[in-house]
Design an enzyme around this catalytic site. Structure first.
Site, PDB file in Angstrom:
ATOM      1  N   SER A   1       0.841  -1.204   0.000  1.00  0.00           N
ATOM      2  CA  SER A   1       0.000   0.000   0.000  1.00  0.00           C
ATOM      3  C   SER A   1       0.871   1.246   0.000  1.00  0.00           C
ATOM      4  CB  SER A   1      -0.940  -0.006   1.209  1.00  0.00           C
ATOM      5  OG  SER A   1      -0.212   0.206   2.383  1.00  0.00           O
TER       6      SER A   1
ATOM      7  N   ARG B   1       0.306   3.425  -3.213  1.00  0.00           N
ATOM      8  CA  ARG B   1      -0.382   4.701  -2.984  1.00  0.00           C
ATOM      9  C   ARG B   1       0.363   5.829  -3.692  1.00  0.00           C
ATOM     10  NH1 ARG B   1       0.154   4.875   1.979  1.00  0.00           N
ATOM     11  NH2 ARG B   1      -1.793   3.874   2.517  1.00  0.00           N
TER      12      ARG B   1
ATOM     13  N   ASN C   1      -1.053   7.722  -7.093  1.00  0.00           N
ATOM     14  CA  ASN C   1      -1.321   9.164  -7.107  1.00  0.00           C
ATOM     15  C   ASN C   1      -0.525   9.873  -8.184  1.00  0.00           C
ATOM     16  OD1 ASN C   1      -3.096  10.454  -4.922  1.00  0.00           O
ATOM     17  ND2 ASN C   1      -2.096   8.766  -3.868  1.00  0.00           N
TER      18      ASN C   1
END
Lengths: 310, 156
Positions: free
Chosen positions: A233, A237, A241
């Site tokens: 994660s 992440r 993004n």
């Protein structure tokens, strides 16, 4: 746009922007509709994504590596310069700026990490500044540097991505390095058995030892998933993004070839998205750093394990 | 989006940068900052102390001034008293001197009067004698008084 002699379709343009400059071990064969013919297996630069797939794990993204190491050196040199010049008098200019960052990191680390470990603060600093610098490349208009690279290389197919954090290799490698540190410190602080207990006697726990043994597989499944999820994660992440942000910049860039009016509109969109993105890149760097600190603190927390031993 | 050797390369770079940062960057800057913090704290403490010292000095100065004023008032008072006393003494002395001079003068005058009286007395006797002689010369008649003088001479 991409080249002089050939005009790519929008799909080609986007794909081109999302492909890394890859150098790898290419098995013998013909790739890219015959554009790249490899007579014997060897190390070479891939011409298209088909060749990259064929390379598999035995390849390296030269652009990602060059930009990330280059930006890492920028970070290290600036901060080393500041470290050499640091004095107890009145700080000025760049030194002041560096100290503001250091103080900010120091405060964040002290809030989230109460144990004594000289590695955590420099780790957090490196993560924050380095990721920020790599993210910052996202704000450079998407065609500038790739076009320059193509012009220098004299090859209209030359792949050159300048935002290292839009490469999952980069973000995941940082995530997994943090993960290894986490496991290392967990075992060092709690002992191997303590670490195993944390994985197996948590979250379900009773006082009956036989029920506990039955609960061990369930606990282990849950805990190992949550453990593995942490680095993934963490890496995904950041990657997600930045990849999405980059994608939007590229989409906006395609508007420039769609007429004057849409082009001007695209200009405003790019400006707006870039201003918003200043927030995103800082926030993502910050989130990565804070989560790292939190994970490190969890690895050092011995008390959590104590409640299962009595 | 291929996972490849980049992941290892980046990990190595990451570890290198973190270690470099830990060894050559972080301690230097935080040490300098801690030292500065201490210096600032010391400076503030010194300023506080200086403030207090100033307060004390002001108080002391005010006290000294007050004392000096009192002292000077006392001195002036004493001086005034002394001046009055000196004047008084001078007056007394002058009075005594005047008295003395007067007494001396009086004595002298008396002496002079006495001397004059003596002189006069002596002269009165002479004058009386001269008058008496004149009278006697006029009255005496050798013949008439020859016998009386003779008698006197005979008594010698």
């Amino acid at each position: 746009m991409a080249a002089e002699e050939y005009t790519p379709t929008t799909t080609e343009y986007i794909q081109h922007h999302l492909t890394n400059w890859t150098y790898g071990k290419l098995p013998a064969g013909s790739y890219c509709d015959g554009a790249q013919v490899q007579e014997s297996t060897g190390w070479t630069v891939a011409y298209c994504s088909e060749a990259m797939k064929a390379m598999g794990f035995n390849a390296i993204h030269l652009d990602s590596m060059a930009w990330s190491i280059g930006l890492g050196l920028v970070f290290v040199l600036i901060f080393r310069w500041a470290a050499k010049k640091a004095h107890s008098g009145v700080p000025t200019g760049m030194l002041n700026f560096v100290e503001i960052i250091i103080e900010f990191i120091d405060k964040t680390v002290k809030e989230g990490f109460q144990h004594r470990n000289p590695l955590i603060a420099p780790l957090a600093l490196t993560i924050f500044v380095w990721i920020f610098l790599m993210n910052l490349m996202d704000l450079i208009p998407v065609d500038w540097i790739p076009s320059l690279a193509m012009w220098i290389a004299g090859d209209s197919h030359f792949y050159f991505k300048i935002v290292p954090t839009t490469d999952p290799n980069i973000t995941l490698s940082m995530g997994f390095t943090v993960f290894l540190l986490m496991i290392g410190y967990s075992i060092a602080k709690k002992g191997f058995m303590g670490f195993v207990k944390e994985l197996t006697l948590h979250p379900f726990h009773t006082n009956n030892i036989f029920v506990n043994i039955l609960l061990v597989p369930i606990n282990f499944a849950l805990e190992s998933i949550s453990l593995i999820a942490k680095p993934i994660s963490l890496g995904l992440r950041l990657f997600g993004n930045l990849y999405a942000g980059e994608m939007i910049f590229i989409l906006i860039a395609t508007m420039y070839s769609a007429g004057l009016l849409i082009g001007i509109f695209g200009g405003f969109l790019q400006l707006g998205w870039a201003i918003f993105h200043i927030l995103v890149i800082t926030l993502q760097a910050f989130v990565f750093m804070v989560l790292t600190i939190v994970y490190m603190a969890m690895a050092h927390d011995v008390e959590e394990e104590d409640q299962f031993t009595h | 989006m291929n996972i490849n050797l980049t992941i290892i390369g980046q990990s190595i770079a990451f570890i290198f940068f973190v270690l470099f940062c830990m060894k050559y960057v972080w301690p230097f800057i935080t040490d300098a900052m801690a030292e500065r913090q201490k210096r600032i704290a010391d400076g503030l403490a010194a300023a506080d102390r200086a403030d207090k010292d100033l307060e004390l000095a002001k108080e002391k100065a005010a006290k000294n001034l007050h004392e000096a004023k009192q002292e000077s008032a006392a001195i002036i008072d004493a001086a005034n008293k002394r001046a009055a006393k000196i004047v008084e003494e001078a007056k007394e002395q002058a009075r005594v001197e005047a008295e003395r001079i007067r007494t001396a003068a009086e004595g002298e005058v008396e002496q002079e009067v006495n001397r004059a009286k003596e002189k006069l007395r002596a002269q009165v006797a002479e004058l009386a004698l001269a008058g008496a002689r004149k009278v006697l010369e006029a009255e005496i008649d050798k013949t008439k008084h020859k016998s009386m003088v003779d008698k006197l001479a005979a008594n010698l």
